[in-house]
Design an enzyme around this catalytic site. Structure first.
Site, PDB file in Angstrom:
ATOM      1  N   GLU A 230      42.985  42.270  29.800  1.00 16.36           N
ATOM      2  CA  GLU A 230      42.043  42.593  30.883  1.00 16.36           C
ATOM      3  C   GLU A 230      40.833  43.242  30.245  1.00 16.36           C
ATOM      4  O   GLU A 230      40.918  44.341  29.698  1.00 16.36           O
ATOM      5  CB  GLU A 230      42.666  43.544  31.902  1.00 16.36           C
ATOM      6  CG  GLU A 230      41.734  43.761  33.093  1.00 16.36           C
ATOM      7  CD  GLU A 230      42.089  44.967  33.928  1.00 16.36           C
ATOM      8  OE1 GLU A 230      41.156  45.673  34.352  1.00 16.36           O
ATOM      9  OE2 GLU A 230      43.293  45.209  34.135  1.00 16.36           O
ATOM     10  N   CYS A 264      36.698  48.662  35.544  1.00 11.34           N
ATOM     11  CA  CYS A 264      36.485  47.256  35.194  1.00 11.34           C
ATOM     12  C   CYS A 264      36.128  46.431  36.419  1.00 11.34           C
ATOM     13  O   CYS A 264      35.451  45.412  36.307  1.00 11.34           O
ATOM     14  CB  CYS A 264      37.721  46.689  34.503  1.00 11.34           C
ATOM     15  SG  CYS A 264      39.237  46.886  35.449  1.00 11.34           S
TER      16      CYS A 264
END
Length: 461
Positions: A230, A264
């Site tokens: 990720e 994120c």
């Protein structure tokens, strides 16, 4: 021994010092993990669940203490820092509850004279590299499912949040987890790369930068092991003309500025229908001016520092470049005395008259800034939202759910929201495309990345 220091963004002091693990410590940790996994894989799912549930209980029992440590390590305001443990608990308990069904053998239709089924076998030793920005919640996404699937775990946490790894170890120890099933190491970058290359590591989960993801792929190359990456985002939101403007602002601005934008899946690009653009900007400027930038240990603070001065200066550079190129900055940094060059404290900022030639609209900012562009219709919004090297999440704000879902289908992202953003539902797959990474965590599907299928084709004698 190499000393690892955690510099607190609160005041620039050294908050934690730890020795980085040397080669003998790493070797002993690996051996314990390998030996423990041979026994752990035979433990029932129900028993694994009991250990993991007791670990969660131990973390939640220390919620206030851990929240204060979190504030000092990475700067999140104390008023909201405790929410991290709430999110940790929700994700952990959801993945525990999903395990039995997700890991159950796949039974095939009877065929005369044969028994056939597919089991989900653990991979072995999982190496988890966790980030500082949501240090408990991102770590638990991988730790609990890996252990529930029958793997053992070695955690390498960020040097900014080393206490989180230690607190997880303490919680597992209090839960009575067998030795070697969960361990942590404080490691240098070089030692991290070496561990990924070690043949005893069977799975790597990494959350961090694109450069960090490339490092994982380089070091795992040729070993044919599973990796989950990720790697961040430049997540967009589209505000359609049919919205309740105030409700949309309340939803999307939290997605921009929570954790000082250090997420994120933070919203970093806003596309607003031209019919409501001026009204939206006027009200959103007023909303941002209510944020209070200050020392995060003060319960009145709503916007804390970035994790380090260099991170804040990076965002300052994006803003300065955009303004030089013609962007309009709506917030006066002079109204925020703490926000000075070289400081981790950064004033929030809204930019209009921006376009995709500017870094602030294409590079991940990871800070309290958002660019806002007007669009003429849904098609232009979709085109601009998809014009990115990232693809983690995207959001559409609209009263027309049919249209919102139709737009969502055309967006290039791992998760698409309507009328909310910056949220992780543990029963949904968490995944990204393009430079946001690959692989999947959470949900039933997340267990597939932590196991391998094994087929049984048994002919009756």
């Amino acid at each position: 021994m190499v000393i690892q220091r955690t510099i607190s963004p609160v005041d620039g002091s050294v908050y934690v010092e730890r020795n980085q693990a040397d080669a003998p410590v790493v070797e002993a940790t690996l051996e314990r993990a390998v030996v423990a996994q041979r026994k752990w894989r035979e433990v029932s799912i129900d028993e694994r669940a009991r250990f993991c549930s007791r670990m969660v209980d131990a973390i939640i029992a220390r919620r206030d203490e851990l929240a204060e440590e979190l504030t000092w390590q990475m700067g999140r305001p104390i008023a909201v820092a405790g929410g991290e443990m709430g999110g940790f608990e929700a994700r952990a308990r959801a993945m525990i509850a999903l395990a039995e069904e997700a890991l159950a053998p796949l039974r095939l239709a009877d065929r005369s004279g044969f028994t056939r089924y597919i089991t989900r076998e653990p991979l072995g030793v999982s190496f988890i590299v966790a980030p500082w920005n949501f240090p408990f919640m991102t770590a638990v996404n991988a730790i609990v499912p890996a252990i529930m699937a029958g793997n053992t775990v070695i955690l390498k946490h960020s040097a900014q949040t080393p206490l989180c790894a230690e607190r997880l170890q303490q919680a597992f120890d209090e839960a009575g987890l067998p030795s070697g099933v969960f361990q942590y190491l404080h490691l240098s970058h070089e030692a991290t790369e070496a561990l990924i290359r070690d043949s005893r590591i069977d799975h790597v989960s990494f959350t961090g930068s694109v450069a960090g993801g490339a490092m994982v792929e380089r070091n795992a190359a040729g070993r044919f092991i599973a990796t989950g990456l990720e790697l961040g985002g430049k997540d967009p939101a589209y505000i359609r003309a049919d919205v309740d403007i105030d409700a949309a602002i309340e939803g999307v601005m939290d997605g921009v500025f929570f954790n000082s934008g250090q997420s994120c899946c933070a919203i970093e690009r806003l596309y607003v229908h031209r019919d409501i653009f001026d009204a939206f900007v006027e009200r959103v400027v007023a909303w941002v001016k209510h944020l209070r930038l200050g020392n995060p240990t003060d319960p009145e603070t709503t916007l804390g520092p970035l994790v380090r001065p260099a991170a804040a200066d990076f965002v300052r550079g994006q803003i300065e470049d955009a303004v030089k190129a013609g962007a309009r900055a709506w917030i006066d940094p002079g109204n925020y005395p703490l926000s000075t060059p070289g400081s981790a404290y950064l004033a929030p900022q809204l930019l209009t008259d921006v376009d995709h030639s500017m870094r602030v609209m294409t590079e991940e900012s990871f800070g309290p800034v958002v660019g806002i562009m007007p669009v003429v219709d849904d098609d232009q919004a979709i085109e601009l939202m998809n014009d990115s090297e990232f693809g983690l999440t995207a959001a559409v704000f609209t009263r027309d759910m049919a249209v919102g879902e139709a737009i969502a289908r055309r967006l290039e992202a791992g998760t698409v929201f309507t009328n909310r953003c910056d949220y992780l539902d543990p029963e949904l797959a968490w995944t990204g495309i393009k430079c946001s990474g690959h692989g999947c965590s959470l949900s039933r599907l997340g267990y597939e990345t932590l196991t391998r299928p094994k087929s049984f084709h048994l002919k009756h004698a």
